[in-house]
Design an enzyme around this catalytic site. Sequence first.
Site, PDB file in Angstrom:
ATOM      1  N   ASP A   1       0.810  -1.220   0.000  1.00 32.79           N
ATOM      2  CA  ASP A   1       0.000   0.000   0.000  1.00 32.79           C
ATOM      3  C   ASP A   1       0.849   1.279   0.000  1.00 32.79           C
ATOM      4  O   ASP A   1       0.673   2.143   0.847  1.00 32.79           O
ATOM      5  CB  ASP A   1      -0.908  -0.053   1.251  1.00 32.79           C
ATOM      6  CG  ASP A   1      -1.875   1.106   1.341  1.00 32.79           C
ATOM      7  OD1 ASP A   1      -2.389   1.526   0.294  1.00 32.79           O
ATOM      8  OD2 ASP A   1      -2.103   1.598   2.467  1.00 32.79           O
TER       9      ASP A   1
ATOM     10  N   GLU B   1       3.615  -7.892   7.580  1.00 33.94           N
ATOM     11  CA  GLU B   1       2.375  -8.495   7.091  1.00 33.94           C
ATOM     12  C   GLU B   1       2.598  -9.530   5.996  1.00 33.94           C
ATOM     13  O   GLU B   1       2.033  -9.435   4.902  1.00 33.94           O
ATOM     14  CB  GLU B   1       1.405  -7.410   6.622  1.00 33.94           C
ATOM     15  CG  GLU B   1       0.996  -6.489   7.755  1.00 33.94           C
ATOM     16  CD  GLU B   1      -0.260  -5.678   7.473  1.00 33.94           C
ATOM     17  OE1 GLU B   1      -0.714  -5.675   6.319  1.00 33.94           O
ATOM     18  OE2 GLU B   1      -0.781  -5.067   8.414  1.00 33.94           O
TER      19      GLU B   1
ATOM     20  N   TYR C   1      -6.567  -3.225  12.837  1.00 29.62           N
ATOM     21  CA  TYR C   1      -7.435  -2.099  12.449  1.00 29.62           C
ATOM     22  C   TYR C   1      -8.870  -2.327  12.900  1.00 29.62           C
ATOM     23  O   TYR C   1      -9.803  -2.095  12.137  1.00 29.62           O
ATOM     24  CB  TYR C   1      -7.335  -1.887  10.939  1.00 29.62           C
ATOM     25  CG  TYR C   1      -5.984  -1.317  10.517  1.00 29.62           C
ATOM     26  CD1 TYR C   1      -5.791   0.049  10.454  1.00 29.62           C
ATOM     27  CD2 TYR C   1      -4.910  -2.145  10.224  1.00 29.62           C
ATOM     28  CE1 TYR C   1      -4.567   0.598  10.083  1.00 29.62           C
ATOM     29  CE2 TYR C   1      -3.680  -1.622   9.857  1.00 29.62           C
ATOM     30  CZ  TYR C   1      -3.513  -0.246   9.786  1.00 29.62           C
ATOM     31  OH  TYR C   1      -2.295   0.277   9.424  1.00 29.62           O
TER      32      TYR C   1
ATOM     33  N   GLU D   1       0.818  -1.003  14.173  1.00 30.48           N
ATOM     34  CA  GLU D   1      -0.023  -0.173  13.296  1.00 30.48           C
ATOM     35  C   GLU D   1      -1.445  -0.182  13.829  1.00 30.48           C
ATOM     36  O   GLU D   1      -1.989  -1.249  14.135  1.00 30.48           O
ATOM     37  CB  GLU D   1      -0.075  -0.715  11.860  1.00 30.48           C
ATOM     38  CG  GLU D   1       1.116  -0.402  11.019  1.00 30.48           C
ATOM     39  CD  GLU D   1       0.990  -0.899   9.579  1.00 30.48           C
ATOM     40  OE1 GLU D   1      -0.153  -0.976   9.059  1.00 30.48           O
ATOM     41  OE2 GLU D   1       2.036  -1.210   8.988  1.00 30.48           O
TER      42      GLU D   1
ATOM     43  N   LYS E   1      -4.332   7.998   6.414  1.00 30.85           N
ATOM     44  CA  LYS E   1      -4.322   7.679   7.848  1.00 30.85           C
ATOM     45  C   LYS E   1      -3.341   8.553   8.627  1.00 30.85           C
ATOM     46  O   LYS E   1      -3.123   8.357   9.814  1.00 30.85           O
ATOM     47  CB  LYS E   1      -3.995   6.201   8.064  1.00 30.85           C
ATOM     48  CG  LYS E   1      -5.095   5.275   7.534  1.00 30.85           C
ATOM     49  CD  LYS E   1      -4.955   3.857   8.007  1.00 30.85           C
ATOM     50  CE  LYS E   1      -5.980   2.972   7.339  1.00 30.85           C
ATOM     51  NZ  LYS E   1      -5.785   2.806   5.879  1.00 30.85           N
TER      52      LYS E   1
HETATM   53  C1  GCB Z   1      -1.251  -2.209   6.759  1.00 31.83           C
HETATM   54  C2  GCB Z   1       0.037  -2.099   6.048  1.00 31.83           C
HETATM   55  C3  GCB Z   1       0.330  -0.684   5.586  1.00 31.83           C
HETATM   56  C4  GCB Z   1      -0.932  -0.050   5.021  1.00 31.83           C
HETATM   57  C5  GCB Z   1      -1.982  -0.015   6.109  1.00 31.83           C
HETATM   58  C6  GCB Z   1      -3.300   0.572   5.640  1.00 31.83           C
HETATM   59  O1  GCB Z   1      -1.513  -3.101   7.504  1.00 31.83           O
HETATM   60  O2  GCB Z   1       1.122  -2.592   6.788  1.00 31.83           O
HETATM   61  O3  GCB Z   1       1.346  -0.721   4.626  1.00 31.83           O
HETATM   62  O4  GCB Z   1      -0.711   1.220   4.504  1.00 31.83           O
HETATM   63  O5  GCB Z   1      -2.237  -1.306   6.553  1.00 31.83           O
HETATM   64  O6  GCB Z   1      -3.509   1.762   5.764  1.00 31.83           O
HETATM   65  O7  GCB Z   1      -4.112  -0.182   5.114  1.00 31.83           O
END
Ligand code: GCB
Length: 607
Positions: free
Chosen positions: A165, A412, A468, A505, A569
Amino acid sequence: MLYPTITPTRNVIELSGIWNFKLDNGETDPVLSAQKKLTNSSPMAVPASYNDIGVVKEIKEHIGFVWYEKEIYVPNDLEKQRIVLRFGSATHLAKVYLNGALSIEHKGGFLPFELEVNNYIEDGKLRITIALDNTLDHSTLPVGIYEEEEYESLGKVVRNLPNFDFFNYAGLQRPIKLYTTPHQFIKDVTIVTDHDGDHGTVKYSVDTNPKEGLVRVTVIDEDGNKVAACEGANGEISISDVNLWEPLNAYLYTMKIELINENQLVDVYEESFGVRTIKVEGGQFFINHKPFYFKGFGKHEDSPIHGRGFSDAVNVMDFNLMKWMGANSFRTAHYPYSEELMRLADREGFVVIDETPAVGLHFNFHATGAIKKEDSTWERLQTFDHHRDVLEDMIARDKNHPCVVMWSVANEAATEENGAFEYFEPLVELTKGKDPQKRPVTIITYIGSSPEHDKIAELVDVLGLNRYYGWYEHGGELDVAKVKLKAELEAWQKRCPDKPIMMTEYGADTMAGFHEVAPVLFTEEYQNEYLRINHEIFDETDVFIGEHVWNFADFATSQNIRRVNGNKKGVFTRERKPKASAHMLRKRWMTIPDYGYKVIKDKITKG
Ligand code: GCB
């Protein structure tokens, strides 16, 4: 690997500036094209990613090779020494031609490489031509998906989708330098420190080429006073009344290394270092024998105009913003950052989790974000050999940095699939074996790698979780998100009692300026609420050693329907303006001490 610096015996010439640049359309034979000067080239800034400053789609989204070239004079005086051409990085595959001759190839876009150039200089001149390929596939890090498709009306359409991403920025993104050393020279130094009370010890080992001559080592404090000295290529030095390298309160000593041959000083190199210790024990992460709490961010090397291009100005500003917030640490998501940034972190006292470019090692996610049932990742990927090389090179580059407290082997990956343990076990062993400071090791996992399904937790020292809840899972349902997060953290504690957990994260896409009274997805209010409920659960969890919000700032991604012109984000916008969450986090972090936030009472041990 030594960073090039000017010393009484060494010189450094920066080759930053305007280079000649051209896309390769695949029609020319690279060997032939390197034999003569590039024609029809355009100016390109180095260091920088070429994508955004190239402006047009053909450059921004180019797939395949591009050419860079610069012709320089090498001053006669320098030719008496070894002259080395050094690339801070070249993204992702580089073929370097010197006066037309292929001289080195390098795979991997985020680590330095170098070569001696004396024999290539002609009439005092060096024409440096670089063919750079940005293609990513199942053997590269990061991992990409390469596709070609024929359309009757269009012909061949080539796609190179990043399996991750962030925008696949490419080019000569870090400084390029020509530096000199004497022919007999200091090749490397390894430093390991310890301390007990106010007594510090510094074990060192100096590698010279050839392995002859006398090595003299002097340790100098920040005021320029000599505090200790030693002779020999290997040794142990004591420092009394030692000043420790502490988070956000860094103290750097300088190790001056002199190489002497037949009573003549032949080479001098200075390496700065900090005296500090790291240990993981009893569910805690100790720095200098005290339980540390990570507050900070997963970052990116990303800024407007430069793309992933190195910029001292951006780095200094980012560090100042992090200090303003009370952050004490960050992760180099998702690749090793520039050496210049790591040196700045040493100096500022930022605590760094150093990550390889191993991202996208999974075929689990669908482009829509859905998780697919998949169990063939480790059969399909061909990254292992390169992964091993990159780990070795990253450790060789960063082993002496006091700022580096942990290695992240991957982000990941498909760590819940069969084959994950077998893939990662030798890499974790290699990391531990190669690191002279024996730092802890982590592999950062995604939600599919749950306590029930994960295959690698037993390999790592710290569980690094990217979760998340409240965004990708239960977005808009923060009550449910809280319950789910708590349940998962409890399940981890059952599976791995005593293993520290860190949220590497957590975050929510937020459009700066979007507001609602009730917290609604994408508003600044929602980002605040999302962070707040996460913090409530973190604070209830004993073995929890830190929080890295995703992300420090909004950043560029490739075009796709889940991203509105990039990932939003960030706690700051891409231009580094604070969202409401920056103020909220600042309030929280200013009251959380670096040490002792989570002291587990019956487990206070000397780390
Ligand atoms: C994750 C990834 C990161 C992404 C993030 C997202 O888990 O490690 O590279 O940018 O999520 O914002 O989806």
